[in-house]
Design a protein around this motif. Structure first.
Motif: not given
Lengths: 199, 296
Positions: B71-86
């Protein structure tokens, strides 16, 4: 179609999140909701870790890989589309892939005791402490596997729980590669039908 | 498509659901799924059947520390852009389908199997007493020739690369830190919408991966199980292009079995190489490369 049984809840979770499906949690996590991700973790971590442990056996490595899986789930969550499959199935697919990657990248398959990951599912005695859902699932899979020819089941288990490629299975069993491919194709076809997964 | 082709693809999909394919077969399957919706549906059904097998594995309660760290890690980890429909899984596909294309590389005569990137590197390349290269021409010329040959040895082990990559983040430890650790930079690069990666498998089964983002204009080299060197030697990274070879920084083997070396700029088609050099580094490579990752 997604089998209803893949809407999983954690065996011992009593948080309110239990009522929410992994699908809904993953969608929320995909919008950056860290609390939803935490709830998703609580619901799925024992499953993910359990599967990874089944393949890697080593506890420390398994925890490491399970953590990698969840980090990747977080990163990829915005692209999750519930219409294309259940979150739980996707996460288990990812967990399996990463566990197999670890086996192959370390080339430790040879050194591992594959037999440890290759227990006869059909012969397992259910652990009384397992939750009802898990036990039902376990029995269902055992039944489905039991419906396969021995040779088909053997190849599928060596592949899925042993992390071997078809080529490695052929070498291990000392049968032609084509034979292994046929067993897996036919066996997976039957399994798909038996488990109610249809296209 | 003939009936036989169809059957072979079905068999590939069935085995793919069990992750029982080698890298080359996996690339073929991913490419075929992307091009053939009917096959993709069929393969998805196999995948879900396999996931049921996974669901039957006995659950294991993770230690509480794992939750905290994550949880500490994800607080600092960006997510991929959602635009892909994949769907998430298919984000592997574009990279996987690169593998067959590499068979078109001019020097490539073999299938993209792992013909050992380090096969020709002398043992001394990773030993504390690497001999200087014989003086039969400019070192850079020889190095480039050698690297050119090794282009044929690339294996696009995308899955392995991804595992290594994320593994790097986990292995890096230091979850408590808020500074940009190398592992964090790797996470940021790999989360970029235009992130790309390329892997080679080394002789000993280890993997070297380059991940980069043109947008962020930086790259990270990740190598697992790189041996530690003596005090009188160092690893040196190189950017190799037609125009020549330029140094891309010195580094030591990482402590946890994983080495991360950050490189300014994206490779832009160059080959990224690594040699063992005398302490302090060299202007041009003086030993055979132990790693070469083409990005063209």
């Amino acid at each position: 179609m997604t089998p209803a049984m893949l809407v999983l809840v954690a065996p011992e979770t009593e948080t309110p999140a239990q009522a929410i499906t992994p699908d809904a949690l993953l969608v929320r996590a995909g919008s950056g909701d860290q609390e939803a991700f935490a709830a998703l973790y609580d619901a799925m971590a024992p499953r993910v870790l359990g599967l990874v442990r089944r393949l890697l056996v080593d506890p420390a490595q398994s925890e490491e890989v399970a953590q990698e899986v969840f980090l990747e789930v977080w990163q990829q969550a915005p692209r999750f589309d519930p219409a294309k499959g259940a979150a739980a199935a996707w996460m288990l697919t990812l967990a399996h892939r990463r566990a197999v990657d670890r086996i192959r990248s370390a080339q430790s398959a040879r050194d591992r005791d594959v037999a440890a990951g290759h227990r006869e599912l059909a012969g397992d005695v259910p652990d009384p402490s397992e939750s009802v859902e898990i036990r039902l699932e376990h029995e269902r899979v055992a039944r489905a596997l039991g419906g396969l020819a021995d040779a088909q089941r053997e190849s599928i288990e060596l592949a899925y729980y042993g992390g071997l490629t078809q080529r490695e299975i052929a070498e291990r069993l000392d049968v032609p590669l084509g034979t292994v491919k046929t067993r897996i194709r036919d066996g997976m076809g039957r399994l798909r039908d038996a488990l109610g997964v249809t296209t | 498509m003939t009936e036989r082709d169809r059957e072979e693809l079905e068999a590939l999909a069935a085995a793919g659901a069990l992750d029982a394919l080698d890298d080359e077969e996996r690339a073929v399957l991913e490419g075929a799924r992307a091009a053939d919706p009917e096959l993709d549906r069929s393969a998805t059904a196999y995948d879900e059947a396999a996931a049921v097998l996974g669901a039957a594995a006995e659950p294991v309660a993770p230690p509480p520390a794992m939750r905290d760290a994550l949880l500490a890690r994800i607080a600092q980890t960006p997510q991929v852009a959602p635009e892909s429909a994949a769907a998430p899984e298919s984000t592997d596909a574009p990279e996987s389908t690169d593998a067959p294309q590499q068979t078109d590389a001019p020097q490539q005569t073999d299938a993209p199997q792992q013909t050992d990137v380090t096969a020709q590197a002398p043992p001394s390349a990773t030993a504390p007493h690497a001999a200087p290269a014989p003086a039969d021409g400019p070192a850079s010329e020889r190095a480039r020739r050698r690297w050119g040959v090794r282009t044929a040895a690339v294996v696009a082990s995308v899955a392995a690369a991804a595992a290594l990559l994320v593994g790097g983040i986990a292995l890096g430890g230091g979850f408590a830190g808020t500074q940009d650790t190398p592992e964090q930079v790797v996470a940021e690069i790999s989360a970029a919408p235009d992130a790309q990666r390329q892997s080679v498998r080394l002789d000993d089964g280890a993997t070297a991966t380059l991940v980069w983002s043109d947008e962020q204009d930086r790259s990270a080299l990740l190598v697992d199980e790189l041996p530690a060197l003596g005090d009188d030697e160092t690893y040196e990274a190189w950017v190799i292009t037609e125009a020549g070879i330029s140094a891309a920084g010195l580094f030591d083997a990482g402590a946890d079995g994983l080495t991360v070396h950050l490189i300014d700029g994206a490779p832009a088609g160059a080959t990224i190489g690594v040699t063992v050099e005398p302490a302090g580094g060299s202007d041009q490579p003086t030993t055979d490369p132990i790693i070469a990752i083409p990005t063209a």
